[in-house]
Motif scaffolding. Structure first.
Motif, PDB file in Angstrom:
ATOM      1  N   ASN A 193      54.015  66.839 -38.894  1.00  0.00           N
ATOM      2  CA  ASN A 193      53.565  68.126 -39.442  1.00  0.00           C
ATOM      3  C   ASN A 193      52.983  68.028 -40.848  1.00  0.00           C
ATOM      4  N   ILE A 194      52.778  66.811 -41.353  1.00  0.00           N
ATOM      5  CA  ILE A 194      52.300  66.659 -42.730  1.00  0.00           C
ATOM      6  C   ILE A 194      51.016  67.462 -42.967  1.00  0.00           C
ATOM      7  N   PHE A 195      50.093  67.382 -42.025  1.00  0.00           N
ATOM      8  CA  PHE A 195      48.780  67.997 -42.223  1.00  0.00           C
ATOM      9  C   PHE A 195      48.609  69.283 -41.419  1.00  0.00           C
ATOM     10  N   SER A 196      49.688  69.877 -40.971  1.00  0.00           N
ATOM     11  CA  SER A 196      49.583  71.076 -40.137  1.00  0.00           C
ATOM     12  C   SER A 196      48.985  72.258 -40.908  1.00  0.00           C
ATOM     13  N   GLY A 197      49.101  72.256 -42.226  1.00  0.00           N
ATOM     14  CA  GLY A 197      48.562  73.358 -43.029  1.00  0.00           C
ATOM     15  C   GLY A 197      47.162  73.113 -43.561  1.00  0.00           C
ATOM     16  N   GLN A 198      46.589  71.920 -43.298  1.00  0.00           N
ATOM     17  CA  GLN A 198      45.266  71.584 -43.839  1.00  0.00           C
ATOM     18  C   GLN A 198      44.170  71.910 -42.810  1.00  0.00           C
ATOM     19  N   ARG A 199      43.917  73.178 -42.617  1.00  0.00           N
ATOM     20  CA  ARG A 199      42.942  73.599 -41.607  1.00  0.00           C
ATOM     21  C   ARG A 199      41.496  73.432 -42.071  1.00  0.00           C
ATOM     22  N   HIS A 200      41.295  73.115 -43.347  1.00  0.00           N
ATOM     23  CA  HIS A 200      39.936  72.951 -43.867  1.00  0.00           C
ATOM     24  C   HIS A 200      39.619  71.498 -44.204  1.00  0.00           C
ATOM     25  N   ILE A 201      40.514  70.590 -43.895  1.00  0.00           N
ATOM     26  CA  ILE A 201      40.323  69.195 -44.285  1.00  0.00           C
ATOM     27  C   ILE A 201      39.101  68.611 -43.590  1.00  0.00           C
ATOM     28  N   MET A 220      46.340  68.235 -34.816  1.00  0.00           N
ATOM     29  CA  MET A 220      46.004  69.363 -33.955  1.00  0.00           C
ATOM     30  C   MET A 220      45.418  70.543 -34.724  1.00  0.00           C
ATOM     31  N   ASN A 221      45.784  70.728 -35.995  1.00  0.00           N
ATOM     32  CA  ASN A 221      45.290  71.855 -36.782  1.00  0.00           C
ATOM     33  C   ASN A 221      44.098  71.514 -37.666  1.00  0.00           C
ATOM     34  N   ASN A 222      43.612  70.278 -37.548  1.00  0.00           N
ATOM     35  CA  ASN A 222      42.554  69.813 -38.453  1.00  0.00           C
ATOM     36  C   ASN A 222      41.196  69.780 -37.738  1.00  0.00           C
ATOM     37  N   ASN A 223      40.791  70.930 -37.206  1.00  0.00           N
ATOM     38  CA  ASN A 223      39.583  71.000 -36.373  1.00  0.00           C
ATOM     39  C   ASN A 223      38.305  70.674 -37.128  1.00  0.00           C
ATOM     40  N   LYS A 224      38.318  70.776 -38.458  1.00  0.00           N
ATOM     41  CA  LYS A 224      37.107  70.525 -39.244  1.00  0.00           C
ATOM     42  C   LYS A 224      36.997  69.078 -39.717  1.00  0.00           C
ATOM     43  N   LEU A 225      37.917  68.243 -39.285  1.00  0.00           N
ATOM     44  CA  LEU A 225      37.947  66.855 -39.748  1.00  0.00           C
ATOM     45  C   LEU A 225      36.682  66.105 -39.320  1.00  0.00           C
ATOM     46  N   LEU A 235      48.366  49.902 -36.409  1.00  0.00           N
ATOM     47  CA  LEU A 235      48.240  50.687 -35.182  1.00  0.00           C
ATOM     48  C   LEU A 235      47.845  49.797 -34.011  1.00  0.00           C
ATOM     49  N   LYS A 236      48.410  50.091 -32.827  1.00  0.00           N
ATOM     50  CA  LYS A 236      48.119  49.334 -31.619  1.00  0.00           C
ATOM     51  C   LYS A 236      47.114  50.047 -30.728  1.00  0.00           C
ATOM     52  N   THR A 237      47.009  51.377 -30.862  1.00  0.00           N
ATOM     53  CA  THR A 237      46.126  52.152 -30.016  1.00  0.00           C
ATOM     54  C   THR A 237      45.870  53.514 -30.651  1.00  0.00           C
ATOM     55  N   LEU A 238      45.049  54.343 -29.976  1.00  0.00           N
ATOM     56  CA  LEU A 238      44.842  55.718 -30.414  1.00  0.00           C
ATOM     57  C   LEU A 238      45.902  56.581 -29.748  1.00  0.00           C
ATOM     58  N   SER A 239      46.996  56.772 -30.414  1.00  0.00           N
ATOM     59  CA  SER A 239      48.117  57.510 -29.833  1.00  0.00           C
ATOM     60  C   SER A 239      48.002  59.013 -30.052  1.00  0.00           C
ATOM     61  N   PHE A 240      47.061  59.448 -30.880  1.00  0.00           N
ATOM     62  CA  PHE A 240      46.957  60.865 -31.237  1.00  0.00           C
ATOM     63  C   PHE A 240      45.781  61.517 -30.502  1.00  0.00           C
ATOM     64  N   LYS A 241      45.863  62.844 -30.332  1.00  0.00           N
ATOM     65  CA  LYS A 241      44.785  63.593 -29.701  1.00  0.00           C
ATOM     66  C   LYS A 241      43.624  63.757 -30.684  1.00  0.00           C
ATOM     67  N   PHE A 242      42.423  63.497 -30.180  1.00  0.00           N
ATOM     68  CA  PHE A 242      41.232  63.626 -31.028  1.00  0.00           C
ATOM     69  C   PHE A 242      40.129  64.432 -30.345  1.00  0.00           C
ATOM     70  N   GLN A 243      40.353  64.829 -29.071  1.00  0.00           N
ATOM     71  CA  GLN A 243      39.291  65.469 -28.300  1.00  0.00           C
ATOM     72  C   GLN A 243      38.844  66.818 -28.880  1.00  0.00           C
ATOM     73  N   HIS A 244      39.705  67.453 -29.687  1.00  0.00           N
ATOM     74  CA  HIS A 244      39.358  68.755 -30.258  1.00  0.00           C
ATOM     75  C   HIS A 244      38.626  68.635 -31.596  1.00  0.00           C
ATOM     76  N   LEU A 245      38.488  67.427 -32.118  1.00  0.00           N
ATOM     77  CA  LEU A 245      37.851  67.213 -33.421  1.00  0.00           C
ATOM     78  C   LEU A 245      36.347  67.076 -33.228  1.00  0.00           C
ATOM     79  N   HIS A 246      35.676  68.174 -32.917  1.00  0.00           N
ATOM     80  CA  HIS A 246      34.269  68.131 -32.535  1.00  0.00           C
ATOM     81  C   HIS A 246      33.355  67.741 -33.688  1.00  0.00           C
TER      82      HIS A 246
END
Length: 551
Positions: A193-201, A220-225, A235-246
């Motif tokens: 949850n470190i970056f859950s509040g950074q919606r403009h990052i 999940m909350n960083n849609n503007k990344l 890191l060994k792989t892409l373990s995080f969701k990135f499909q929403h980071l358009h």
């Protein structure tokens, strides 16, 4: 530069850089005079760099955060008015650099800093590199219009960064956390949850943090990344969701520990790129950088290296390479064909050992079954022997469990639990003897309390703690728990309610973190346990047997 006096007219300085300077404050000024002088000089400054000032000049109070933690904003600044607060925080300042100031490591833990009364703050960029800010477990309450856009916390060896702290910087667009130790924080649930509040990052740098894994919903909350730098980690792989980071255009995973990406991840990345192309109606250019990873070229990674060669944007000045049978070779058509050949060779080798594997498997299954039966038989014999010893006259213990609880917390749930446990233990051991003890039933009046507590504890095979907040507050309960722990008597923590770790004594916290615990839940006129009741009773009996060394 000569001395500046507090009586001079208001300066119009916009940019001040006193980094790496030696400053000698005049002895004729008291604290008030220095404060007035400082605010007068900096009132109109927009860019201030005070990095690397001499440590002897700063005279830093490392206890300041603890002193002001929990106070309301006005209390913290000695009932300062909003106008004075504006002076204190210099409302015209937009860029602040305070790098390399702290000589010793900074540990901020369980603190709340309230700056909500700070008035107008126009700060847009702050840099705090090389400041030994190793533990940042604090909550920072800021004015609603606080809209800092850029922050640099790199090279601080940060091990913990509280989401409550980061939530105060909700308008951040660029955040640099490179060269820290956030890999240490992975074991904490709040890490995700470190970056859950950074919606403009827009730009996030987490390079060189010893990260081995990133939670699925980390961003999940960083849609503007747009730019995510994770190079130099483990890191060994892409373990995080990135499909929403358009908007993502740069994903730097270079110099990690990636041997190969699995087909599911490759398919997800291709689908992600296709979605962006449909949205923007043009070819998606996503720079996924995997340079410097220990990529392996073999039969299992053919699909991955083909994808690298044909689909991935390759750095022309530094082509991708991989390990092929001990050699480090450039990924090209030739190495792809060699890797495919390994599949045929592997198939031949596999077929040649199938029969041997079947034989070994049959033997292993037979040995496993025999071992399981032997273990079950030994467990049964141990149980029978324990029951015989326990019900005999010479056994040193006369109770299966000593149940401890806070007297102020005693209720019908305690009674019902104790009665049911005693009945089921009697049925299991086939005896009418009372098998549980409590302080109310077994401590003899008139005798020294410590001796009675020790007697009850040592006469029981196990100790069951009906844990609650009142239990944590009871000194006698803690004594009973500590005695059992010191005597290595098996302990079961049975929680009647949620109890924060901060309320637990050191002994209780040690048991809580080392052993599995259970929950006791009231249900109308009865109760239930988690795990289920039969399993709980069986655990009590098995722990009692293990405590005697028979199992």
């Amino acid at each position: 530069m000569g001395p500046i006096t507090a009586t001079e007219k208001e300066p119009t300085l916009k940019y001040i850089d006193i980094s790496n300077s030696t400053i000698l404050p005049s002895k004729s000024y008291n604290f008030n005079d220095r404060y007035i002088l400082l605010t007068n000089i900096l009132r109109n400054v927009e860019v201030l760099n005070v990095s690397s000032l001499p440590y002897s000049f700063l005279n830093i109070d490392y206890t300041l955060v603890r002193k002001v933690s929990g106070k309301n904003c006005l209390q913290m600044f000695s009932e300062s008015s909003s106008s004075e607060m504006n002076n204190y925080l210099f409302p015209n300042m937009k860029v602040l650099e305070i790098n390399d100031l702290f000589k010793y490591k900074i540990v901020l833990n369980n603190s709340v800093i309230n700056l909500t009364c700070a008035g107008q703050v126009n700060l847009k960029s702050i840099s705090m590199r090389h400041n030994n800010l190793q533990w940042m477990n604090i909550s920072l309450l800021l004015p609603t219009d606080f809209a800092i856009k850029e922050m640099d916390l790199s090279s601080n060896k940060i091990q913990y960064l509280s989401p409550q702290l980061m939530s105060g910087f909700s308008y951040l667009q660029r955040l640099n956390l490179a060269y820290n130790s956030l890999g240490f924080m992975q074991k904490y649930e709040e890490f995700r949850n470190i970056f859950s509040g950074q919606r403009h990052i827009i730009v996030l740098n987490m390079a060189f943090n010893s990260l081995t894994y990133l939670p699925v919903n980390m961003f999940m909350n960083n849609n503007k990344l747009r730019q995510l730098d994770l190079h130099g980690n483990k890191l060994k792989t892409l373990s995080f969701k990135f499909q929403h980071l358009h908007g993502l255009s740069i994903l730097n995973l270079s110099f990690n520990g990636i041997v190969a990406l699995d087909p599911v991840t490759i398919k997800a990345f291709n689908s992600f790129r296709n979605v962006i192309e449909r949205i923007e109606n043009k070819t998606a250019v996503i720079n996924l950088d995997l340079i410097g990873n220990p990529i392996v070229c073999d039969c299992n990674t053919v699909g991955f290296i083909e994808w690298i060669f044909t689909d991935l944007t390759v750095n022309k000045t530094q082509p991708y390479s991989c390990y092929y049978e001990g050699e480090y070779l450039t990924i090209d058509r030739n190495i792809i064909e060699k890797s495919k050949f390994l599949c045929h060779r592997t198939l031949v080798i596999t077929l040649s050992v199938v029969i041997v594997a079947i034989i070994v498997t049959v033997i292993s299954v037979y040995v496993t079954i025999a071992h399981y039966r032997s273990k079950a038989k030994r467990r049964k014999l141990s149980r029978e022997k324990f029951i015989e010893m326990f019900l005999g006259d010479d056994f040193s213990k006369n109770r299966i469990s000593f149940i401890v609880y806070a007297s102020d917390d005693f209720d019908d749930l305690n009674k019902s639990f104790s009665r049911c446990l005693n009945n089921d233990l009697q049925n299991a051991l086939k005896t009418d003897r009372r098998l549980i003890s409590t302080g109310d039933l077994d401590i003899a009046p008139g005798y020294p309390i410590m001796e009675e507590v020790l007697r009850c504890v040592t006469k029981a095979c196990t100790l069951i703690v009906l844990a609650s907040k009142k239990f944590c507050e009871s000194e006698w309960c803690q004594i009973e728990l500590r005695e059992a722990y010191n005597l290595n008597i098996p302990i079961i923590l049975l929680f009647k309610e949620d109890v924060e770790e901060s309320l637990m004594s050191p002994t209780m916290l040690a048991v809580f973190k080392k052993f599995a615990r259970a929950k006791l839940i009231a249900k109308d006129d009865t109760f239930e346990t988690v795990p289920e009741w039969n399993q709980f009773v069986e655990s009590v009996i098995n722990l009692a047997i293990e405590g005697t060394g028979l199992m």
